[in-house]
Design an enzyme around this catalytic site. Sequence first.
Site, mmCIF file in Angstrom:
data_model
loop_
_atom_site.group_PDB
_atom_site.id
_atom_site.type_symbol
_atom_site.label_atom_id
_atom_site.label_comp_id
_atom_site.label_asym_id
_atom_site.label_seq_id
_atom_site.Cartn_x
_atom_site.Cartn_y
_atom_site.Cartn_z
ATOM 1 N N SER A 132 0.834 -1.201 0.000
ATOM 2 C CA SER A 132 0.000 0.000 0.000
ATOM 3 C C SER A 132 0.867 1.248 0.000
ATOM 4 C CB SER A 132 -0.919 0.026 1.219
ATOM 5 O OG SER A 132 -1.687 1.212 1.216
ATOM 6 N N LYS A 186 -4.366 -6.768 3.421
ATOM 7 C CA LYS A 186 -4.381 -5.644 2.468
ATOM 8 C C LYS A 186 -5.810 -5.360 1.996
ATOM 9 C CE LYS A 186 -2.812 -2.596 -0.551
ATOM 10 N NZ LYS A 186 -3.842 -2.427 -1.558
ATOM 11 N N GLU A 193 -10.012 1.975 4.055
ATOM 12 C CA GLU A 193 -9.728 3.146 3.214
ATOM 13 C C GLU A 193 -11.005 3.666 2.553
ATOM 14 O OE1 GLU A 193 -7.675 3.411 -1.089
ATOM 15 O OE2 GLU A 193 -6.370 2.569 0.450
#
Length: 480
Positions: A132, A186, A193
Amino acid sequence: MAQQATAQIGVTGLAVMGRNLARNLARNGFTVAVHNRSPQRTRSLIAEHGDEGSFVPSESLADFVASLERPRAVIVMVKAGAPTDAVIDELVPLLEEGDIVVDCGNAHFADTRRREEALRGHGLHFVGTGVSGGEEGALRGPSIMPGGSVESYRKLGPIFEKIAAQVDGVPCCRHIGPDGAGHFVKMVHNGIEYADMQLIAEAYDLLRAGLSASPAEIAEIFREWNGGELESFLIEITADVLGHTDAATGRPFVDIVLDQAEQKGTGRWTVQSALDLGIPITGIAEATFARSLSGHADQRAAARRAFPDAGEKWQVDDRETFVEDVRRALLASKIVAYAQGFDHIRAGSREYDWDIDLGGTATIWRGGCIIRARFLDRIREAYDAEPELATLLVAPWFADRVNAGVPGWRRVVADAARAGVPTPAFSSSLAYFDALRAERLPAALIQGLRDDFGAHTYHRVDRDGSFHTRWAGDRSEVEA
């Protein structure tokens, strides 16, 4: 002449992310083998950046593999799905027992688990690795989340830890767990996010609607917030975007961008996985659906025509109090999103036997990644102090912030509802908080209905066992 094995690690797939990752490796002193299906990209990398370190270019996959020291470590940076499988299928016959294939793309963790099992059958290590930080992170130091075997991390760890972002001298990289653990973490990172960005967008919308403020004025509010508990990469760049003026029109940049948010699928994967695991990640789900709704332009246009005046006029009497209410609502809602994300990681870890360290995960998200934020240190401290924490919401620091924010949170959501300003993530986060703290939920009625139409049974509050009421008969109760 046969290619000499001099490279410590290789990267195949030299689009922007692969190219920048290869450059990061070379800048940190590693000899990097580079390859791309189109040789021109390889030549371009060497021509433009060959002076940044030691590269070993190859135009064939066989020469690329031959240039790697044993045990070979090959990073695959191609599009997720079938293209990744195609590259792996080409690589496997060229590799030997103990070699390592690393997928640093945004693969679905289930694909990573499948690939890891298949390559293990060939005596190879497959390492699904979350990366990321975008283009800049890949080049200057991302957050790196490798899964796979402990043996593979012995070789990869020193390399990845050196090229990762560093916070307080600690690399933003650690071994997450076996097979698909890295890509799972992730995936959840990306889900958080989604929620984080939706919440920020809603805060902006509230400030604009309630204050009739310009984007530039709201940019200053976000800059001020970034100096406190909300300090994060996303808050920082929100101020940048809101403060930007479109050169072509002279209008605020945010006003000339089409209001239809796109997505690459990781948010959707997160929601689907949470449903499978039975984990309520309501804020993340609402953020994902909000993006979907934004793209339904025809439906939105039809609704505007049908319901032109569905809200009340919004009048804010105390600007300072309102701004502080929005700030506290944003902080509380963000805490909910992170709490739900870490609940999801814990559930995945238990389901797939990964033994993921939640505090350690927070540590590697402190730098490099998109959701890096000041309060990730607080998350690490919370899980280090109590690894079996029921929910992040009840950890003292977080509970204090949520308690302090509840009155303003309620005012903001209620005022927005009256004014017809949509706050799906703020609202769902508040509803989650209230449901979590409720002494009794209406789920009791749902169970009664299920038993009535489908004889699904229910449990009682006053004694053990499962029961069924004969609804179509004499309504007597029997033990199931």
